[in-house]
Design an enzyme around this catalytic site. Structure first.
Site, PDB file in Angstrom:
ATOM      1  CG  PHE A  16      10.518  14.003   8.407  1.00  8.72           C
ATOM      2  CD1 PHE A  16      11.701  14.447   8.963  1.00  8.72           C
ATOM      3  CD2 PHE A  16       9.754  14.904   7.672  1.00  8.72           C
ATOM      4  CE1 PHE A  16      12.115  15.764   8.807  1.00  8.72           C
ATOM      5  CE2 PHE A  16      10.157  16.223   7.508  1.00  8.72           C
ATOM      6  CZ  PHE A  16      11.353  16.657   8.087  1.00  8.72           C
ATOM      7  N   GLY A  37      23.608   1.748  22.891  1.00  7.51           N
ATOM      8  CA  GLY A  37      23.756   0.566  22.044  1.00  7.51           C
ATOM      9  C   GLY A  37      25.103   0.522  21.370  1.00  7.51           C
ATOM     10  CB  CYS A  93      19.003   8.476   7.063  1.00 10.05           C
ATOM     11  SG  CYS A  93      17.908   8.050   5.703  1.00 10.05           S
ATOM     12  CE  LYS A 108      14.834   1.600  11.255  1.00  8.54           C
ATOM     13  NZ  LYS A 108      14.134   2.866  11.431  1.00  8.54           N
TER      14      LYS A 108
HETATM   15  P1  NAD Z   1      17.568   4.061  -2.523  1.00  9.31           P
HETATM   16  O1  NAD Z   1      19.003   3.909  -2.826  1.00  9.31           O
HETATM   17  O2  NAD Z   1      16.825   2.949  -1.826  1.00  9.31           O
HETATM   18  O3  NAD Z   1      16.769   4.398  -3.873  1.00  9.31           O
HETATM   19  C1  NAD Z   1      17.170   5.354  -4.810  1.00  9.31           C
HETATM   20  C2  NAD Z   1      16.713   4.871  -6.180  1.00  9.31           C
HETATM   21  O4  NAD Z   1      16.949   5.907  -7.137  1.00  9.31           O
HETATM   22  C3  NAD Z   1      17.475   3.648  -6.695  1.00  9.31           C
HETATM   23  O5  NAD Z   1      16.558   2.614  -6.982  1.00  9.31           O
HETATM   24  C4  NAD Z   1      18.188   4.155  -7.969  1.00  9.31           C
HETATM   25  O6  NAD Z   1      18.289   3.178  -8.966  1.00  9.31           O
HETATM   26  C5  NAD Z   1      17.272   5.286  -8.374  1.00  9.31           C
HETATM   27  N1  NAD Z   1      17.875   6.275  -9.300  1.00  9.31           N
HETATM   28  C6  NAD Z   1      19.095   6.865  -9.244  1.00  9.31           C
HETATM   29  N2  NAD Z   1      19.255   7.735 -10.260  1.00  9.31           N
HETATM   30  C7  NAD Z   1      18.102   7.710 -10.966  1.00  9.31           C
HETATM   31  C8  NAD Z   1      17.633   8.402 -12.120  1.00  9.31           C
HETATM   32  N3  NAD Z   1      18.398   9.295 -12.751  1.00  9.31           N
HETATM   33  N4  NAD Z   1      16.408   8.112 -12.577  1.00  9.31           N
HETATM   34  C9  NAD Z   1      15.626   7.209 -11.954  1.00  9.31           C
HETATM   35  N5  NAD Z   1      15.999   6.526 -10.840  1.00  9.31           N
HETATM   36  C10 NAD Z   1      17.228   6.780 -10.364  1.00  9.31           C
HETATM   37  O7  NAD Z   1      17.443   5.408  -1.674  1.00  9.31           O
HETATM   38  P2  NAD Z   1      16.389   5.763  -0.518  1.00  9.31           P
HETATM   39  O8  NAD Z   1      16.765   5.092   0.748  1.00  9.31           O
HETATM   40  O9  NAD Z   1      15.001   5.612  -1.049  1.00  9.31           O
HETATM   41  O10 NAD Z   1      16.703   7.311  -0.339  1.00  9.31           O
HETATM   42  C11 NAD Z   1      16.380   8.281  -1.322  1.00  9.31           C
HETATM   43  C12 NAD Z   1      16.549   9.656  -0.720  1.00  9.31           C
HETATM   44  O11 NAD Z   1      15.643   9.830   0.388  1.00  9.31           O
HETATM   45  C13 NAD Z   1      17.948   9.918  -0.145  1.00  9.31           C
HETATM   46  O12 NAD Z   1      18.268  11.250  -0.322  1.00  9.31           O
HETATM   47  C14 NAD Z   1      17.776   9.606   1.339  1.00  9.31           C
HETATM   48  O13 NAD Z   1      18.700  10.295   2.141  1.00  9.31           O
HETATM   49  C15 NAD Z   1      16.360  10.101   1.589  1.00  9.31           C
HETATM   50  N6  NAD Z   1      15.651   9.448   2.696  1.00  9.31           N
HETATM   51  C16 NAD Z   1      15.784   8.118   2.935  1.00  9.31           C
HETATM   52  C17 NAD Z   1      15.087   7.533   3.984  1.00  9.31           C
HETATM   53  C18 NAD Z   1      15.226   6.071   4.290  1.00  9.31           C
HETATM   54  O14 NAD Z   1      14.806   5.660   5.368  1.00  9.31           O
HETATM   55  N7  NAD Z   1      15.772   5.257   3.418  1.00  9.31           N
HETATM   56  C19 NAD Z   1      14.240   8.303   4.783  1.00  9.31           C
HETATM   57  C20 NAD Z   1      14.094   9.649   4.490  1.00  9.31           C
HETATM   58  C21 NAD Z   1      14.812  10.219   3.445  1.00  9.31           C
END
Ligand code: NAD
Length: 442
Positions: free
Chosen positions: A155, A259, A266, A327
């Site tokens: 979260f 806004g 997300c 943001k």
């Molecule tokens: P991101 O795109 O920043 O990072 C994902 C990473 O995974 C990338 O660096 C990619 O190279 C790597 N990857 C892909 N396949 C791989 C594999 N087979 N082995 C190793 N690495 C691999 O994504 P994120 O923003 O960190 O989001 C990740 C998950 O968390 C998503 O499901 C997203 O919805 C969720 N999430 C994101 C946030 C946010 O604020 N960004 C918050 C909560 C949940």
């Protein structure tokens, strides 16, 4: 305790750094070789307050490691987290390709009991798919190694990710064995000793909780944007309406600021994915469909106001933008309203000059030379025919209005975040538009 986190993006890197901060030995794995090479040289791939110091400190202490090889990062490990991306597929559903790749790779290389935790945002039923993919790989090896799966949605908020992780409102954990529950309790103990609760539940409910949380927040935003548009028509001031409703504790003050629509990595994809899940179960999630529709049109609201002001003729005009990130406090531009605004301005024949305190590099990566980039917030105003405020960075809130008026061709300010005071802008001789108030009719 030793853990491995697969996927070193926003979630994986913050999670890894924070677990290492409390003394856990963490390896962050990613298939992006450049990212891992940079991290091993101390270069942090994202801009996130507090993250750089945290990573450097724990690497120095020998508790945080980076690798491209999951197969070599499973020795003596008790827990593997999957924090890879779950981008939207063409039909809006979450693409589980990376999540299942990780499950298979773990199955091919695990050497002992493992708890496999999905931290990525994934739809209901994913844990079962992870279990099946991993079991399939073990069967191919003729192995009967035991393992558990768990769902632990994240979260954290970009821009406050480190503090959110270290001091969480709550930690949601879906488990279906005692062993998994005890391991997760132990892992999160350092973060929960000050009263931040771990809420244990069944795995399906944990998967559903994450989508419900993001969809509720997106609903608040779209609801307030819809109300803001109506306020303009009926002659009300949405700022007053917001204060009036926000003081009701059942409604609350947060997420009711109108806004230019929600963006980021997300909300847009999670709202789409939940709608798709409901469709798959033959349930029509009407409220969320409306939330999405309102959001799409809200991204164009600043351009509509600008068009009206210039009689739908923006050809040859130069428009300055303050803010590009979706943001403040992040350089993330995924699904940012700024991208829709820029596309519409360029299509209308305008020139766009933009400035953002941290997202300039990211903007250049996405937009290249389609727009001009300013050195600072005043630079972009030179000879511009309007200023659009797109992201509410604190440093935009008290600008030098005398300089602004001198630099702009026309003192036209369209404020997509209601950061300026309507009366003050009038007194300063600005032509001022904002969201949810008919400033010209008043
Ligand atoms: P991101 O795109 O920043 O990072 C994902 C990473 O995974 C990338 O660096 C990619 O190279 C790597 N990857 C892909 N396949 C791989 C594999 N087979 N082995 C190793 N690495 C691999 O994504 P994120 O923003 O960190 O989001 C990740 C998950 O968390 C998503 O499901 C997203 O919805 C969720 N999430 C994101 C946030 C946010 O604020 N960004 C918050 C909560 C949940």
């Amino acid at each position: 305790m030793k853990i491995t986190i697969v996927g070193t993006g926003y979630v994986g890197l913050v999670t890894g750094a924070c677990f290492s901060e409390v003394g856990i030995d963490v390896t962050c794995v990613d298939i992006d070789e450049k990212k891992i090479e940079n991290l091993n040289r101390g270069i942090i791939p994202i801009w996130e307050p507090g993250l750089e110091e945290l990573v450097h400190r724990n690497v120095k202490k020998g508790r945080l490691h980076f690798s491209t090889k999951l197969s070599e990062s499973l020795d003596d490990v008790e827990v593997v987290f999957g924090a890879v991306g779950t981008p939207p597929d063409e039909d809006g559903s979450a693409d589980l390709k990376y999540v299942l790749q990780v499950a298979r790779e773990v199955g091919r290389h695990m050497k002992d009991y493992l708890l496999v935790v999905t931290k990525s945002t994934v739809p209901v039923g994913t844990a079962e798919k992870v279990r099946a993919a991993l079991q399939d790989e073990l069967n191919k090896r003729g192995s009967d190694l035991p393992f558990d799966v768990s769902s632990n949605p994240e979260f954290l908020k970009e821009g406050a990710a480190v503090s959110d992780f270290l001091k969480p409102d709550r930690i949601v954990v879906g488990v279906d064995t005692d062993r998994a529950r005890k391991t997760m309790e132990r892992l999160y103990k350092p973060f929960t000793m000050n009263g931040h609760p771990v809420i244990f539940m069944d795995i399906t409910s944990a998967e559903m909780t994450k989508y419900t949380a993001n969809s509720m927040l997106a609903t608040k935003i779209s609801f307030m944007n819809d109300i803001a548009n109506l306020c303009e028509i009926v002659g009300a001031d949405v700022n007053n309406v917001r204060k009036g409703i926000g003081s009701d504790s059942r409604i609350g003050k947060k997420f009711i600021y109108p806004g230019t629509g929600y963006g980021g990595s997300c909300f847009p994809k999670d709202v789409k994915a939940l709608i798709k899940t409901a469709d798959d179960y033959a349930y029509n999630l009407r409220i969320l469909k409306a939330v999405e529709e309102v959001n799409e049109s809200q991204k164009s609201v600043l351009v509509t106001k600008l068009n009206k002001h210039y009689n739908y003729d923006l050809k040859g005009k130069t428009i300055a933008l303050w803010g590009l990130a979706f943001k403040p406090q992040t350089d993330d531009m995924r699904e940012a309203p700024a991208l829709v605004i820029i596309r519409k301005l360029l299509e209308a024949g305008a020139t766009v000059k933009a400035y953002d305190p941290v997202a300039m590099e990211e903007a250049h990566r996405i937009l290249g030379d389609k727009i001009e980039y300013g050195q600072d917030q005043y630079d972009v105003l030179i000879d511009s025919d309007a200023l659009l405020v797109v992201t509410e960075w604190p440093e935009f809130k008290f600008p030098n209005f005398n300089i602004m008026k001198k630099l702009l061709n026309v003192p036209l300010v369209i404020d997509g975040r209601n950061i300026f005071d309507i009366e003050e802008m009038k007194d300063r001789g600005c032509i001022y538009y904002c969201i949810g108030v008919d400033t010209q009719g008043k």
